[in-house]
Design a protein around this motif. Structure first.
Motif, PDB file in Angstrom:
ATOM      1  N   ASN A   4     -17.412   3.373   6.439  1.00  0.00           N
ATOM      2  CA  ASN A   4     -18.251   4.499   6.936  1.00  0.00           C
ATOM      3  C   ASN A   4     -18.883   5.255   5.877  1.00  0.00           C
ATOM      4  O   ASN A   4     -19.463   4.663   4.936  1.00  0.00           O
ATOM      5  N   VAL A   5     -18.637   6.596   5.947  1.00  0.00           N
ATOM      6  CA  VAL A   5     -18.973   7.489   5.046  1.00  0.00           C
ATOM      7  C   VAL A   5     -17.859   7.976   3.978  1.00  0.00           C
ATOM      8  O   VAL A   5     -18.282   8.922   3.013  1.00  0.00           O
ATOM      9  N   ASN A   6     -16.849   7.352   4.481  1.00  0.00           N
ATOM     10  CA  ASN A   6     -15.644   8.039   3.503  1.00  0.00           C
ATOM     11  C   ASN A   6     -15.004   7.117   2.441  1.00  0.00           C
ATOM     12  O   ASN A   6     -15.144   5.859   2.696  1.00  0.00           O
ATOM     13  N   SER A   7     -14.613   7.531   1.475  1.00  0.00           N
ATOM     14  CA  SER A   7     -14.213   6.658   0.312  1.00  0.00           C
ATOM     15  C   SER A   7     -12.714   6.765   0.470  1.00  0.00           C
ATOM     16  O   SER A   7     -12.136   7.799   0.064  1.00  0.00           O
ATOM     17  N   ILE A   8     -12.119   5.967   0.547  1.00  0.00           N
ATOM     18  CA  ILE A   8     -10.639   5.735   0.813  1.00  0.00           C
ATOM     19  C   ILE A   8      -9.716   5.304  -0.272  1.00  0.00           C
ATOM     20  O   ILE A   8      -9.809   4.197  -0.621  1.00  0.00           O
ATOM     21  N   PRO A   9      -9.025   6.150  -1.299  1.00  0.00           N
ATOM     22  CA  PRO A   9      -8.406   5.572  -2.323  1.00  0.00           C
ATOM     23  C   PRO A   9      -6.973   4.772  -1.878  1.00  0.00           C
ATOM     24  O   PRO A   9      -6.347   5.140  -0.731  1.00  0.00           O
ATOM     25  N   GLY A  34      -0.400   8.648   3.845  1.00  0.00           N
ATOM     26  CA  GLY A  34      -1.334   9.447   3.634  1.00  0.00           C
ATOM     27  C   GLY A  34      -2.549   9.035   4.183  1.00  0.00           C
ATOM     28  O   GLY A  34      -3.492   9.909   4.743  1.00  0.00           O
ATOM     29  N   MET A  35      -2.861   7.750   4.087  1.00  0.00           N
ATOM     30  CA  MET A  35      -4.129   7.149   4.763  1.00  0.00           C
ATOM     31  C   MET A  35      -4.088   7.390   6.352  1.00  0.00           C
ATOM     32  O   MET A  35      -5.101   7.598   6.799  1.00  0.00           O
ATOM     33  N   GLU A  73      -9.151   2.533  13.719  1.00  0.00           N
ATOM     34  CA  GLU A  73      -9.927   1.603  13.247  1.00  0.00           C
ATOM     35  C   GLU A  73     -10.325   1.653  11.928  1.00  0.00           C
ATOM     36  O   GLU A  73     -10.577   0.343  11.356  1.00  0.00           O
ATOM     37  N   GLU A  74     -10.642   2.775  11.392  1.00  0.00           N
ATOM     38  CA  GLU A  74     -10.610   2.682   9.897  1.00  0.00           C
ATOM     39  C   GLU A  74      -9.546   2.015   9.144  1.00  0.00           C
ATOM     40  O   GLU A  74      -9.737   1.367   7.906  1.00  0.00           O
ATOM     41  N   LEU A  75      -8.430   2.527   9.541  1.00  0.00           N
ATOM     42  CA  LEU A  75      -7.258   1.693   8.842  1.00  0.00           C
ATOM     43  C   LEU A  75      -7.166   0.258   8.942  1.00  0.00           C
ATOM     44  O   LEU A  75      -6.830  -0.458   8.036  1.00  0.00           O
ATOM     45  N   GLN A  76      -7.547  -0.477   9.937  1.00  0.00           N
ATOM     46  CA  GLN A  76      -7.617  -1.622  10.372  1.00  0.00           C
ATOM     47  C   GLN A  76      -8.596  -2.267   9.467  1.00  0.00           C
ATOM     48  O   GLN A  76      -8.482  -3.425   8.730  1.00  0.00           O
ATOM     49  N   ILE A 129       0.869  -1.078   0.140  1.00  0.00           N
ATOM     50  CA  ILE A 129       0.100   0.093  -0.059  1.00  0.00           C
ATOM     51  C   ILE A 129       0.775   1.205   0.103  1.00  0.00           C
ATOM     52  O   ILE A 129       1.250   1.642   1.091  1.00  0.00           O
ATOM     53  N   ASN A 130       1.188   1.940  -1.258  1.00  0.00           N
ATOM     54  CA  ASN A 130       2.175   3.160  -1.221  1.00  0.00           C
ATOM     55  C   ASN A 130       1.786   4.292  -0.561  1.00  0.00           C
ATOM     56  O   ASN A 130       2.536   5.059  -0.109  1.00  0.00           O
ATOM     57  N   ASN A 131       0.235   4.526  -0.482  1.00  0.00           N
ATOM     58  CA  ASN A 131      -0.081   5.576   0.206  1.00  0.00           C
ATOM     59  C   ASN A 131      -0.314   5.446   1.671  1.00  0.00           C
ATOM     60  O   ASN A 131      -1.429   6.145   2.104  1.00  0.00           O
TER      61      ASN A 131
END
Length: 652
Positions: free
Chosen positions: A333-338, A267-268, A275-278, A262-264
């Motif tokens: 959740n409500v986030n779209s994570i590239p 940034g994430m 919790e979101e990263l997990q 995961i190159n970014n």
């Protein structure tokens, strides 16, 4: 056999079946590392489980007239005895794998024993008709009569058990003491129980039960430790991959792997909660497990996953599939994570089954992937990439050879004082030449040594070599007062290292104030540690210079607060300033002199007079146009041609 004996055998068989069955369920329910010892142990569980099942079912469900019952009893006992024998063989193989199986004698026993056991197995299957091994007395149903064949079978089985005990005792350093003790004692008990079952008149049929208890004990003592060490969520960790690679190296077995990065990730981490990263990582891991068996997926770091495959061709197939199916955007959740991916593939045989080379190439490919911006771009260990990595590996091996057998090459350049133009010091640089003639520059040698944890040894040897050279060639007597030695921040990071430098100088009758450490500041140590290191060097009498000013300064304010004695402005920066921008150079020199630093310029040519530079406040200069770097013979010839001081002439 009377009903009491019949009941007691069935009871122990049933308990043994439950014990082995529970461990089998664990294997079927959970993923286990794809190691030889796990595979052999799994096969051992199935063999003993089936043998006990056949034995117990035969005792429960043999019916019909006497002749049929006796024939069925012989058939059941034949399968059970064959299973017990192969269980002993697999137990031997299991032990040899656990302790490494490195001794040729034990490997020879394994292969020889396998062929003998196959032959005996074929003969044993004919026993219901030939009775070479045993038979049941028709007049006393269930009475077991031993023939010579069963004695041979028992002796061979006991030989496996004894050989495995000896193998474990000869490799006690590879297992904890409590495991060695448990293994040897349990095998001794099994040897006795098998004798009582097959030969002794008592006919105690408890071997299956003892075997089952031993297998459960192994599960608790040895096998389950894999799960505690290498599991991380639903993936194995880098510890598990290391075990796999070490075993593949031991047996020189090939494999390949696909790395997904995961190159970014940085940034994430700035925009995602923990919790979101997990959840992002779990989503990616789920996707990888759909394309590969669970035992093949490893999470190396929070940003890198690895999939083990058979060979490089299979790795390329998996890579193409992943490039299409890995999610580019993950909704949490409500986030779209590239998500931006980088991938590379490597085959173990391509690095000649070498652990150090494998991890070195692995790290190099990881850096390549991390530096790319294209999403899902794949890098393979072939072509130009392979050639670049081979040069890197050759440099690593060359560094190891230099440290063990030889010395580094050195280059020297005079540093001229702006006050009179005399030679003020000699700048010494380390070089390393590979077998095919490629020269590895000093900065690259430092980098390689730091990555391979030999930085301390390399710097110690280099300083020692400089001292030896100065003494052998009477450089002090030739009128050279100072010697500049290039180091990285890691090579002066502890007081212990500095004390070792002092010991080297004392041994070669040199004073610390004659040595100038030119420090290239990087991110290897913190500013606080670097400041402490510089102060300790100065306490010991050394002079410390900030090297390559202009290309290595990340935070100018912090850099100006460090207690250097001198600063050397980078050659390219110097050339730009001297080419029509002398006022800017004068301003820079004034700023640096306010720190109390002496100013050195690299990259100076004859277009600017020493007088002009001295008026600017420059202490000393060097450059290829003034005097290029010379090798060990050239610098001596140059010094002889230049002429030495009266002290040097008197010394000769």
């Amino acid at each position: 056999m009377n009903s009491y004996a019949h009941d007691y055998v069935i009871s122990y068989d049933m308990i043994a079946l439950l014990l082995v069955g529970s461990v089998l369920l664990s294997y079927l329910y959970r993923n286990w590392l794809n190691l030889k010892k796990n595979k052999v142990y799994y096969a051992l569980l199935w063999v003993i489980f089936l043998a006990i099942s056949v034995d117990m079912m035969g005792r429960l469900f043999i019916w019909g007239d006497s002749a049929q019952r006796i024939f069925k009893a012989v058939e059941v006992a034949t399968i059970a005895n064959l299973g017990m024998h192969w269980a002993c063989y697999l137990l031997y193989v299991y032990y040899m794998v656990v302790v490494g199986g490195v001794r040729k004698t034990f490997q020879a026993i394994k292969w020889f024993g396998m062929f003998i056991s196959l032959g005996i197995g074929v003969l044993l299957l004919t026993n219901p008709w030939t009775h070479w091994f045993f038979y049941y007395d028709a007049l006393a149903i269930g009475h077991y009569h031993v023939r010579p064949g069963i004695v041979i079978l028992l002796l061979l089985s006991e030989c496996y058990l004894v050989a495995s005990m000896v193998g474990v005792l000869l490799n006690t350093k590879k297992l904890p003491k409590h495991q060695v003790c448990a293994i040897v004692c349990s095998e001794a008990v099994l040897v006795v129980m098998m004798y009582l079952q097959y030969v002794h008149p008592a006919k105690w049929r408890m071997s299956y039960f003892v075997f089952a208890v031993i297998l459960v004990m192994f599960y608790l003592l040895i096998q389950i430790s894999d799960q505690h060490l290498v599991r991380a969520g639903e993936c194995f960790t880098r510890v598990g991959l290391r075990k796999i690679v070490e075993e593949k190296m031991l047996y020189e077995e090939n494999f390949a792997y696909v790395s997904v990065n995961i190159n970014n990730i940085l940034g994430m981490m700035n925009v995602c909660t923990t919790e979101e990263l997990q959840q992002v990582q779990a989503t990616i891991a789920d996707c990888l497990r759909k394309e590969a068996p669970g035992k093949s997926v490893y999470q190396m770091t929070e940003s890198e996953y690895v999939i083990l495959v058979k060979d490089l061709d299979r790795a390329k197939e998996v890579m193409k599939i992943l490039q299409m199916r890995l999610p580019k955007v993950i909704r949490i959740n409500v986030n779209s994570i590239p998500v931006v991916y980088g991938c590379y593939a490597l085959q173990f045989s391509d690095v000649d089954y070498s652990l150090s080379d494998f991890y070195r190439v692995m790290a190099g490919l990881h850096k390549m992937v991390a530096s790319t911006s294209a999403n899902g771009e794949a890098i393979y260990y072939e072509g130009e990439v392979r050639e670049a990595m081979k040069m890197d590996l050759m440099a690593v091996q060359g560094l190891a050879d230099v440290l063990e057998f030889d010395s580094f090459g050195m280059r020297f350049a005079p540093i001229y004082s702006t006050d009179g133009g005399d030679v003020l010091a000699i700048d010494t640089r380390l070089t390393m030449t590979l077998e095919e003639g490629t020269v590895v520059p000093e900065r690259e040698v430092w980098k390689i040594s730091e990555e391979n944890n030999t930085s301390r040894k390399v710097s110690h040897r280099f300083v020692e070599q400089v001292c030896e050279y100065v003494n052998y060639n009477h450089l002090v007597q030739r009128g050279i007062p100072y010697y500049h030695v290039n180091v990285s921040t890691l090579q002066i990071s502890t007081q212990e290292i500095v004390d070792q430098y002092c010991d080297l100088l004392l041994m070669h009758q040199l004073r610390p104030e004659q040595i100038v450490f030119e420090v290239f500041v990087d991110q290897a140590v913190s500013d606080q540690v670097l400041e402490q290191s510089i102060r300790y060097l100065k306490e010991k009498g050394f002079k410390v210079m900030l090297d390559e000013f202009g290309i290595n300064v990340c935070n100018l304010k912090n850099m100006l607060e460090l207690p250097f004695d001198m600063v050397k402005i980078n050659a390219n920066m110097t050339k730009r300033f001297l080419n029509g921008r002398q006022d800017e150079l004068r301003h820079l020199v004034d700023m640096l002199k306010k720190q109390g630093w002496e100013i050195y310029l690299d990259g100076v040519d004859n277009s600017v007079s020493m007088k002009t530079l001295r008026e600017m406040g420059v202490t000393a200069v060097q450059g290829d146009s003034l005097s290029p770097f010379m090798d060990e013979l050239q610098i001596i010839f140059w010094l002889d041609k230049r002429g030495g001081s009266d002290v040097y002439k008197d010394a000769l």
